[in-house]
Design an enzyme around this catalytic site. Sequence first.
Site, PDB file in Angstrom:
ATOM      1  N   HIS A   1       0.830  -1.223   0.000  1.00 18.99           N
ATOM      2  CA  HIS A   1       0.000   0.000   0.000  1.00 18.99           C
ATOM      3  C   HIS A   1       0.857   1.264   0.000  1.00 18.99           C
ATOM      4  O   HIS A   1       1.918   1.322   0.606  1.00 18.99           O
ATOM      5  CB  HIS A   1      -1.038  -0.004   1.120  1.00 18.99           C
ATOM      6  CG  HIS A   1      -0.512   0.085   2.520  1.00 18.99           C
ATOM      7  ND1 HIS A   1      -0.171   1.282   3.112  1.00 18.99           N
ATOM      8  CD2 HIS A   1      -0.296  -0.869   3.459  1.00 18.99           C
ATOM      9  CE1 HIS A   1       0.230   1.057   4.355  1.00 18.99           C
ATOM     10  NE2 HIS A   1       0.174  -0.241   4.594  1.00 18.99           N
ATOM     11  N   ASP A  55       6.177   1.056   6.332  1.00 19.05           N
ATOM     12  CA  ASP A  55       4.746   0.740   6.289  1.00 19.05           C
ATOM     13  C   ASP A  55       4.058   1.770   5.401  1.00 19.05           C
ATOM     14  O   ASP A  55       3.627   2.804   5.892  1.00 19.05           O
ATOM     15  CB  ASP A  55       4.176   0.746   7.710  1.00 19.05           C
ATOM     16  CG  ASP A  55       2.712   0.378   7.762  1.00 19.05           C
ATOM     17  OD1 ASP A  55       2.193  -0.144   6.772  1.00 19.05           O
ATOM     18  OD2 ASP A  55       2.079   0.659   8.801  1.00 19.05           O
ATOM     19  N   GLU A  75      -5.175   2.083   3.113  1.00 17.87           N
ATOM     20  CA  GLU A  75      -5.094   0.847   3.899  1.00 17.87           C
ATOM     21  C   GLU A  75      -5.210   1.133   5.389  1.00 17.87           C
ATOM     22  O   GLU A  75      -5.872   0.396   6.128  1.00 17.87           O
ATOM     23  CB  GLU A  75      -3.777   0.128   3.599  1.00 17.87           C
ATOM     24  CG  GLU A  75      -3.692  -1.289   4.155  1.00 17.87           C
ATOM     25  CD  GLU A  75      -3.179  -1.367   5.591  1.00 17.87           C
ATOM     26  OE1 GLU A  75      -3.340  -2.425   6.220  1.00 17.87           O
ATOM     27  OE2 GLU A  75      -2.638  -0.368   6.120  1.00 17.87           O
ATOM     28  N   ASP A 113       3.350  -6.338   3.463  1.00 19.15           N
ATOM     29  CA  ASP A 113       2.996  -5.226   4.348  1.00 19.15           C
ATOM     30  C   ASP A 113       3.509  -5.449   5.762  1.00 19.15           C
ATOM     31  O   ASP A 113       2.945  -4.949   6.731  1.00 19.15           O
ATOM     32  CB  ASP A 113       1.474  -5.004   4.342  1.00 19.15           C
ATOM     33  CG  ASP A 113       1.070  -3.736   5.093  1.00 19.15           C
ATOM     34  OD1 ASP A 113       1.941  -2.870   5.315  1.00 19.15           O
ATOM     35  OD2 ASP A 113      -0.101  -3.628   5.485  1.00 19.15           O
TER      36      ASP A 113
END
Lengths: 478, 478
Positions: B292, B304, B338, B369
Site C-alpha cells: 500500500h 509501512d 489501507e 505489508d
Amino acid sequence: MGSTVLQLLLLLAAGAAWAADDRQVYTCNATQLLSPELVAEIRSYAPVVQNIIDYVLRGPERNRTYEELAKFVDRFGARISGSRNLENAIDYMVELLGRQELDRVYTERVAVPHWVRGNESAWIVRPRMQKLNMLGLGGSVGTSPSGITAPILVVRSFEELQSNASKARGKVVVFDEEFVSYGRTVEYRENGAAAAERVGAVAALVRSVTPFSIGSPHTGWMNYQRGEPRIPCASITVEDAQLLRRLQDRGIEVHVHLIMDAQNLPLTTSRNTIAELKGTTMPDEVVLVSGHLDSWDVGQGAMDDGGGAFISWRALALLRRLGLRPRRTLRALLWTGEEEGVWGGRAYYERHGAQPEARRLLNLVMESDLGTFRPLGLRLAATDTRARCMVAQVLRLFGSINATQLTLGPDGPDIQPWVDAGVPGASLDTANKEYFYFHHTDGDSMTVEDPTNLDLCTALWAASAFVFADLSERLPRP
Amino acid sequence: MGSTVLQLLLLLAAGAAWAADDRQVYTCNATQLLSPELVAEIRSYAPVVQNIIDYVLRGPERNRTYEELAKFVDRFGARISGSRNLENAIDYMVELLGRQELDRVYTERVAVPHWVRGNESAWIVRPRMQKLNMLGLGGSVGTSPSGITAPILVVRSFEELQSNASKARGKVVVFDEEFVSYGRTVEYRENGAAAAERVGAVAALVRSVTPFSIGSPHTGWMNYQRGEPRIPCASITVEDAQLLRRLQDRGIEVHVHLIMDAQNLPLTTSRNTIAELKGTTMPDEVVLVSGHLDSWDVGQGAMDDGGGAFISWRALALLRRLGLRPRRTLRALLWTGEEEGVWGGRAYYERHGAQPEARRLLNLVMESDLGTFRPLGLRLAATDTRARCMVAQVLRLFGSINATQLTLGPDGPDIQPWVDAGVPGASLDTANKEYFYFHHTDGDSMTVEDPTNLDLCTALWAASAFVFADLSERLPRP
C-alpha cells in the site's frame, strides 16, 4: 566557574571510558601475585557475600531498590542542574537517608550551571514543510525570538566541514556523523557548534549520538570556545539527519527554521548528598560508592543516573540493616551537576583531594553511571597489578550471581579526578548494550529498569564495597 | 462507506496474521503430492530465478529499489488518506510507472476517510506538570477547544475496566495493556475508546502497541461503535502508561489535560495505482503483487508500506527490462487507504471479485505489508496441500539468497478479501522482529531500510511471482 580546560579533559576522559566497547576480561595468577594469607582472607568473605546477596535477592527487601527508585523518579521526574526540582529531590534524599540509621547524612554546596531550555522547534521549510524532532543542546544560546531561517550544509565529519568551509557562511551546518562509539561520536555534540561558527555558520544541528533510534532526539551538554561568538545548537534525530543528507546529495536546496528560547542563567547552588557508615577500626579510611542524582530535563533520569545513585545509598542502608559494619568507613556520594560537566565531582575533589593524605585515606572510589542492567562485574582503573589481582579475587566471590568479570578501563566521570590522582577506581559493569539507545531521551525511564537486575546490582555493589572496606590490606598503589 | 462489520472482520483477520509470531516452517514430500513433470518443471526455473537474483543484486540497478523508495518518501513524506500529499504521491507513481515500458498503467478511484490530526497535546497536571508524548488515534473525535481535564483511571485490560466500571465515570481511562502480539494487543487501540465510553469515561489514552519504546508514541486507526457517543482517544508511550499506573498504585490522584483538534471530514476520493505486464499465452489469468502506498501522517511510511509497494512495481519493471514476460499477466497493485481499514483493498474486491470467473482468473494474490527486511521466504494462505507443496518447491529455487522458507498463515490485509474467497495468497516473510518498534511512529523512515535487503526482497518477489505466473499449472484450489 572552575577550569574549562579541566572540564574538557574530564569530559574527554569520561568519553574515552565509554568508547571502550570491547570488553577485555582480566585474569591473574593470584598465587604468584598475592600472599596465601590474603587469598585465604578474601575467600573467607564468601559466606558474608552470599549472605548479602541472599538478603537483597530473597529477603524482605527484595525489589526495594526498584521501588524506591520508581517512587523517587516518578515523584520528581527530570532533575536538571539549577532547577527547583533537583533541589527538592535532594531535600527528599536527605530525608530518606536520614531514616536509614546511618552515621552521618549531610550535603556539600556546589556551584552548578543553570541552563533553561524554553520553547523550541525546528522545521524543514523548503522544499516542503516538515517538523524535525529536536532537542536543544544544554549550554546552547537561544535564537532571536523570530528564530533563524537559512539553507543547510550537511557534513559527515569535521574534516568534511573544513573541506567545504567556503560553503558554510550563513548556513545551518548539519552534522550527520556516523555513530562509532559514544566517546568518539560525542565530539560532534560537544564541539560541533564551535566548529560550525568558525566557518561562518549561523546555527548547528547535530545528529543524536546513538546507535539506534525510533525518531528519538538525544540532548546533552555542548561547549563553546571561550571568546568566540556563540551560535545556537540542537540535536536532531538520526532519521532526520540522514534525510537532510539525502536531500542535499540529490542537489535539492533545503532550508530550515530553528527557534530556541534557551537561556544560560548565572551559576546557582546545588548540593552533593553524602551518607556514611562509619568503619569500626579504620574509620578515617574510606571506600566511596557513588552515582549522580541530577539528570537531563527530559525523561525521568532513571537510568542516567538514578540507578547508580540508588544502588549506592542502598548498599549502605542494607549493610546497616544486616548489622555489617566494615573496618573502614563506607561513604555514599550522590553527585550533583554531572550532566553539565561533572560539577559535583570536581567540587568534591577540589575540596577534599588537595592533600596527599586525603588521597591516601580514600582507598577506593566506586561509581555507577553506565546503567544498572544485568551486572557482569566491575571495571577497574588501577595501575598496580596486585591491586588488579585483588579485585579479580574479590569478584570470584560473585559466582552465584554470575558477576565475576573484571575488565580494565577508566571509570565514571565523577570519580575521575581521584583516579587521575592515583586512587584506585571501580565502576559497575553491566550488560548495557542498549544504554545509549535511551541516553538523554524521554525513554530514560523506569521502563528500562528491572527489579531483579537492580537487586543484583545492589548486591554486587554492597558486597564488593563491604569486602574492600573490610579487608586487612588496602588496595595497593604503585 | 462499505460494511463496518466487514471492515472489522478484515481488521481482525489481519490482526490474527500479525499475531502469528511462531514460525511454523512447512515441508512436504513433493514426489508424493506433485507429478514428476511438475517437480521437474519447477526445477527448470532455477536458471531464470538465478538470473533475476543476479540482475537485482549485482546488475546495473543494484540498490535501485532503495534509491527509488528514498527519492519517493523523502519527497512526499507521510501520505495519509485524504491528504493532497497522498494524491500528489499517486500522480508521481503514475508518471514513474509510465516510464517503465509496462503494458498498462492506470488508477481506480476509491472513497477513503479523511481524518485530520490538527494540534494536540496531553499533560499530567496533577500531582505535577509533565508533558506526555502522545499521538491522537486516527478516527478519533477532537476535544472541545479548551480540552478535557479530568482524573484518570488506569486499567490493564478490558476485564479490569469492567471490574472498576463504577469508578470510570467522568475519568480519562488509561489502558496500560501488556504487549502480547500486535494482533491481540491492538484491540485496545481499536476498541479502547468505545469500552471506556460505555462506562462513562470522558476520554481514553491507550499505551502504544509495541514491544519496545524509546519514549515513542504509536498512532493507528481506532473504531467507535455505531450509534454510541464518541470520546477522544490518543496513544501515549509505554513509559508514560506505566508511570501513570505506578502513580495510581501508590494511591496518588493524577489528573491529565488532553487537547485535540482532530476532525473527521467527509469521505474523499483516492486511487489504487495499477500497472501490468501482460502475459504471453494466458493474459486473462493474473498473478498480483502488492503493497500500500498510503501511510500514517507521522514518519515517512518507508517501512509501512513504501517498501512493499516499491518491491511490487519494481518486480514488474525489472522483468520487463530483462525481457522476461510470463505466460500469465503480472499486475502490481499499489493500494490506497489501507491504514484506515483497508479501503483500497476492499474497493478492489468489491469491484472485481464479485464473479466466480474473476476469482478463478486471479491465480495468486501477493502482498508485502510487514516490512522489507532480510527475506526468509513466503507465508502462504492456501488450503490445498498440493498448492502448498508447489510453493514450497518454488521456494527451493531461492537457496542462493537463503530465502527458501515457507510458513503457513494468512496474508496482508489488502488481499484478505480474495483469500477469504478462496484465492491463494502469499505474503513476504522477512526477519522483521523490529517491525512493531517503528510501526506508525516518526521512526518509520529510510533509516530502517537497507539497500541490500530491499534488493533481496525485490529479487524474491519478482522471481517467485514470475514462476507462479509462468508455470504450466496454476496453483490448485480445493
